[in-house]
Motif scaffolding. Sequence first.
Motif, PDB file in Angstrom:
ATOM      1  N   HIS A  52      16.897 -57.591 -50.955  1.00  0.00           N
ATOM      2  CA  HIS A  52      15.781 -58.070 -50.107  1.00  0.00           C
ATOM      3  C   HIS A  52      16.044 -57.576 -48.806  1.00  0.00           C
ATOM      4  O   HIS A  52      15.148 -57.841 -47.877  1.00  0.00           O
ATOM      5  CB  HIS A  52      16.980 -59.449 -49.229  1.00  0.00           C
ATOM      6  CG  HIS A  52      16.843 -60.673 -50.902  1.00  0.00           C
ATOM      7  ND1 HIS A  52      15.615 -60.879 -51.024  1.00  0.00           N
ATOM      8  CD2 HIS A  52      17.940 -60.607 -51.614  1.00  0.00           C
ATOM      9  CE1 HIS A  52      15.949 -61.995 -51.966  1.00  0.00           C
ATOM     10  NE2 HIS A  52      17.443 -62.094 -52.425  1.00  0.00           N
ATOM     11  N   VAL A  53      16.696 -56.658 -48.899  1.00  0.00           N
ATOM     12  CA  VAL A  53      17.036 -56.180 -47.521  1.00  0.00           C
ATOM     13  C   VAL A  53      17.119 -54.363 -47.387  1.00  0.00           C
ATOM     14  O   VAL A  53      17.106 -53.793 -48.689  1.00  0.00           O
ATOM     15  CB  VAL A  53      18.224 -56.303 -46.861  1.00  0.00           C
ATOM     16  CG1 VAL A  53      18.287 -54.907 -45.869  1.00  0.00           C
ATOM     17  CG2 VAL A  53      18.873 -57.103 -46.502  1.00  0.00           C
ATOM     18  N   LYS A  54      15.829 -53.949 -46.674  1.00  0.00           N
ATOM     19  CA  LYS A  54      15.313 -52.422 -46.064  1.00  0.00           C
ATOM     20  C   LYS A  54      16.331 -52.115 -45.518  1.00  0.00           C
ATOM     21  O   LYS A  54      16.250 -52.524 -44.349  1.00  0.00           O
ATOM     22  CB  LYS A  54      14.371 -52.469 -46.645  1.00  0.00           C
ATOM     23  CG  LYS A  54      13.286 -52.012 -48.226  1.00  0.00           C
ATOM     24  CD  LYS A  54      11.961 -51.569 -47.784  1.00  0.00           C
ATOM     25  CE  LYS A  54      11.041 -51.859 -49.009  1.00  0.00           C
ATOM     26  NZ  LYS A  54      11.150 -50.948 -50.214  1.00  0.00           N
ATOM     27  N   SER A  55      16.782 -50.543 -45.688  1.00  0.00           N
ATOM     28  CA  SER A  55      17.256 -49.757 -44.500  1.00  0.00           C
ATOM     29  C   SER A  55      16.737 -48.414 -44.290  1.00  0.00           C
ATOM     30  O   SER A  55      16.132 -47.567 -45.152  1.00  0.00           O
ATOM     31  CB  SER A  55      19.059 -49.485 -44.156  1.00  0.00           C
ATOM     32  OG  SER A  55      19.002 -49.286 -45.195  1.00  0.00           O
ATOM     33  N   ILE A  56      16.288 -47.701 -42.715  1.00  0.00           N
ATOM     34  CA  ILE A  56      16.061 -46.972 -42.690  1.00  0.00           C
ATOM     35  C   ILE A  56      16.770 -46.360 -41.448  1.00  0.00           C
ATOM     36  O   ILE A  56      18.029 -46.607 -40.718  1.00  0.00           O
ATOM     37  CB  ILE A  56      14.578 -46.900 -41.939  1.00  0.00           C
ATOM     38  CG1 ILE A  56      13.679 -47.297 -42.229  1.00  0.00           C
ATOM     39  CG2 ILE A  56      14.442 -45.237 -41.044  1.00  0.00           C
ATOM     40  CD1 ILE A  56      12.408 -48.074 -41.546  1.00  0.00           C
TER      41      ILE A  56
ATOM     42  N   SER B 194      16.198 -47.201 -49.315  1.00  0.00           N
ATOM     43  CA  SER B 194      16.557 -46.902 -48.117  1.00  0.00           C
ATOM     44  C   SER B 194      16.100 -45.723 -47.663  1.00  0.00           C
ATOM     45  O   SER B 194      15.458 -45.239 -49.337  1.00  0.00           O
ATOM     46  CB  SER B 194      17.412 -46.946 -47.950  1.00  0.00           C
ATOM     47  OG  SER B 194      18.840 -45.875 -48.748  1.00  0.00           O
ATOM     48  N   MET B 195      16.207 -45.546 -46.182  1.00  0.00           N
ATOM     49  CA  MET B 195      15.487 -43.938 -46.397  1.00  0.00           C
ATOM     50  C   MET B 195      16.213 -43.450 -44.921  1.00  0.00           C
ATOM     51  O   MET B 195      16.802 -43.761 -44.259  1.00  0.00           O
ATOM     52  CB  MET B 195      14.109 -43.756 -45.609  1.00  0.00           C
ATOM     53  CG  MET B 195      12.626 -44.769 -46.135  1.00  0.00           C
ATOM     54  SD  MET B 195      11.094 -44.204 -45.004  1.00  0.00           S
ATOM     55  CE  MET B 195      10.117 -42.818 -45.097  1.00  0.00           C
ATOM     56  N   MET B 196      16.617 -41.795 -45.239  1.00  0.00           N
ATOM     57  CA  MET B 196      17.261 -41.161 -44.431  1.00  0.00           C
ATOM     58  C   MET B 196      16.717 -40.231 -44.331  1.00  0.00           C
ATOM     59  O   MET B 196      16.146 -39.137 -44.647  1.00  0.00           O
ATOM     60  CB  MET B 196      18.112 -41.073 -45.623  1.00  0.00           C
ATOM     61  CG  MET B 196      19.585 -39.891 -44.920  1.00  0.00           C
ATOM     62  SD  MET B 196      20.713 -40.481 -43.321  1.00  0.00           S
ATOM     63  CE  MET B 196      21.666 -41.417 -44.407  1.00  0.00           C
TER      64      MET B 196
END
Lengths: 475, 474
Positions: free
Chosen positions: A430-434, A278-280
């Motif tokens: 499977h899932v990336k979050s931003i 993820s990115m924050m």
Amino acid sequence: MKRPLSPTAARLPVGEACYFSTTKSLCPACGKLVDAKIVFSGGKVYFLKHCPKDGPSQALVCGDEKWYLDSLTYLKPGTDPKARSVGTYAGCPASCGLCPQHQQHTCVPIIEITDHCDLKCPLCLVKNRDSSFMPFEEFKGVMDSLERCEGSLNLVNLSGGEPTLHPEFRRIVEHLVSRKVAKASVSTNGLGLLKRPDLVDFLRDQGVVVSLQLDGFEPATYRGLRGADLSGLKRRVVDLLIGRQAPFSMTVTLAKGHNEAEVPALLDLFFKTDNALSMMFQPCCHAGTGGAAFPHDPMDVLTIPDVVGLIAGGSKGALEKSDFSPLPCSHPACFALTYLIKLADGGFTPIPRLFDPADYLDIIKNNALFGMDEGNVGRIKDSIYRLWTASGSVPDRQAALKAIKAILSELNELKAGFSPRQVMSVTEKHVKSIFIHHFMDRHTFDLSRAVKCCQQYPQADGRLMPACVFNNLRR
Amino acid sequence: MTDKGYTYFSTTSGLCRECRRIVRAQIVFEGGKVYQERICPEHGASRALVAASEEWYLDAIRQPMATGKPPLAATKVEKGCPFDCGPCAFHEQKCNLPVFSITNACNLRCPICFTYNRKDKVYFKTKEEMKRLLDWIVEAAGPVDLINVTGGEPTLHPDLLSLLELAKRPEIGRITLNSNGLTLAKDPDLVQRLKDLGVYVILSFDTFDPAKSRRIHGLDIVEAKLKALENLRKFDVPTTILNVLIKGVNDDELPRILKMALDEDFIRSLTVQTMTFTGYGGKEFSPREHITIDETERIVEAGTGGRIRVADFMPLPSAHPLCYGICYLFGSKSEEVVPLLRVVSREELREALKGGYLLHPDGRFEGALKTGMDLLWAGSSGSDEAAGQLKTMKAILRKLYPPGESHTVFERQKLGERHTKTIYVHAHMDEDNFDVARAVKCPDMVPDESRRLRPACTYNLFYRQKDERFWVEK
């Protein structure tokens, strides 16, 4: 602490703005709670304040009036924690931590286990004194009171200071993952990991996400934001995390005029790195020892929709502004986010495009983590089945649906009664979050937001202090 | 852990009824309705209904509110809102409507009265005071479209006409005079004089039903009200009907009162004031149930069979959406009126209001009307209803913008007056729903001789007590 007023005080043309409402904010000079008018001018949202002692001041709070107005409709009821550390309401924010009037439970506790740090960043938003390490017993006590208030926790973050400097760091982490916590993360500047690469293996093996402070790759970025050219060191930390396959998150502070141009390269790294989960993005917040003094114009700062624009523009077409939405369980002005699903060919599709907006809102409503609870998985399934029969036109969508179906069948294999920790281990592949998280400073402080804060600093005495109340009023 | 039964929306500042301190208040949604909940550390939380529909509220508050130039004379910010009124430098609206009392005498003792009249200490404003006050209004507010002269019952003032005469000055567009109608019913000569002076009369009219009249006014005055209306009609005095709408008391009569307002040519507008629980009577009136702006608009929709719908109203751009809703209508009979918002957009209407209460029909607005009529026709597939609406619109447009003649905006305002009707829904604030976000935006202000100009509701709640002419301990 006395600070200068906005250098642009009274710059907004009076009479040309549209009034929206009022709230309480802080006087940028004396830090006291004052009335603030929320006004729109030139398509942006500003606070106009008038401190009885220090006079008028102004601040930009949102770079896009339309985003601001739309985000107000992202609403859901708050959740009551199981217990509260403060028994009586004595006014807000006077009786903080959490009082009976607080409108949200603790979703993400940030436990500061030390105020020692090996950096002195010019924009640091806390006040490090290099004075103490949280004793192990105290940490256990903090976890006890968190569990008393919350039962179980989806995410707990260890922070500081620089938490890896804590002499009992491993013991603390081991204890943390032994508690009712689905996911733990450690915020770090990464320098300690270079000195002790075995820590990376340790964290990976404990299932802990390394939340790496990473503002870009250019020397100038680090000289400006961190006081020294850390670009080489940061590269090495990234290589180390990739080499050891340790799951990590990229925490990017964006300061106007400093590192906006780094966004495309950061996104590149994020998309091509499997273990970057993820990115924050954090638009610079001018609180704390460093941040408050960091030169800036409060009338010209980055806000959530500006960062959304930078991400969309820097994503080489992978993301559009409309892929981002405010997070309804926090205050909608605090967070924005999107999720991407990995396709079989290695590409990514933003998840919001796959769903009917109402279904999507329902899915993200309750939690910042995709598909975390059983009800949520059920909702995703329902909308997938609906999509399956309805779609066919968007080619990308077929591939994406296949990918989601793969996740769901993996989840099915977990059988009934799966734990959040298990769900997380499946979805993170499977899932990336931003995420974009806009912390408040004296200029942007909004009591409306503080009341619904879901990120809190647990204190040794059992109180859970909403992050921005603590940063601006209690440190 | 369980979800709260309501959704938190925002934080504002309200008033604790027990200790009268300003406390944190929040807007919350529950069961589709919107409440303001004030939370006093000492006296706990209590709620007041501020909108019956969450959707209506979200739509209304997201309408841009024009900020007028702030008042010319402003006091310093010292204690924070509402304790520096005012208006102080923090106030976000110019004064569009100065409202002031010329007497505390009244020939009624209404159980709903929201002021404090004093039989024991009768006060009549002197001509000297009036002149000073008018000078102050002009100095503080600049030129104004409207002023409102009220009381008490202002027609009891022995020198009423001289006072009104003083108000006829170039900086003041229109003089409006409130009355309960008892004097107007008995004294046609006064009505004639008012007409000659060009004064607009605001007649309070709450019910046709004698039993309700006793409950609302303390005695049955229906006959007198009807007689007052007859006199106003006879001399063709431009009149506004002021209807205080009380939930469970007279809300069933609004459709009939509206029909009267639409059908009578001398009646230009209807102002519905939702019941507010302040003042000598109102403070203790029961049932203490707030009726909201959107509930009022729904009654209009139901009562007109949809000829006027909730969507035909919009928040008055120069005030807070919880304070004023407006509906402009073309036509002067209940069966032929066309809501202006069917023809022009909210933006166009906002533009034509120029930040005030009255339409400013300039050339640009004519263009918007014509385009709107074309669209209305194109979208109607030639129905009878649309044909009727268009006929009304065209006739009015010819009067507003006569071919070959050029008129100033003010002349057009006068020309248009007879062919347009306005419904204002106005909600005052009381201790239950006082909201700093609304007070900051208030365009209706009470001037007084101490050189202050105070938003009407902060005056009623916080400053009236300091002027024994208009307040008495109850």
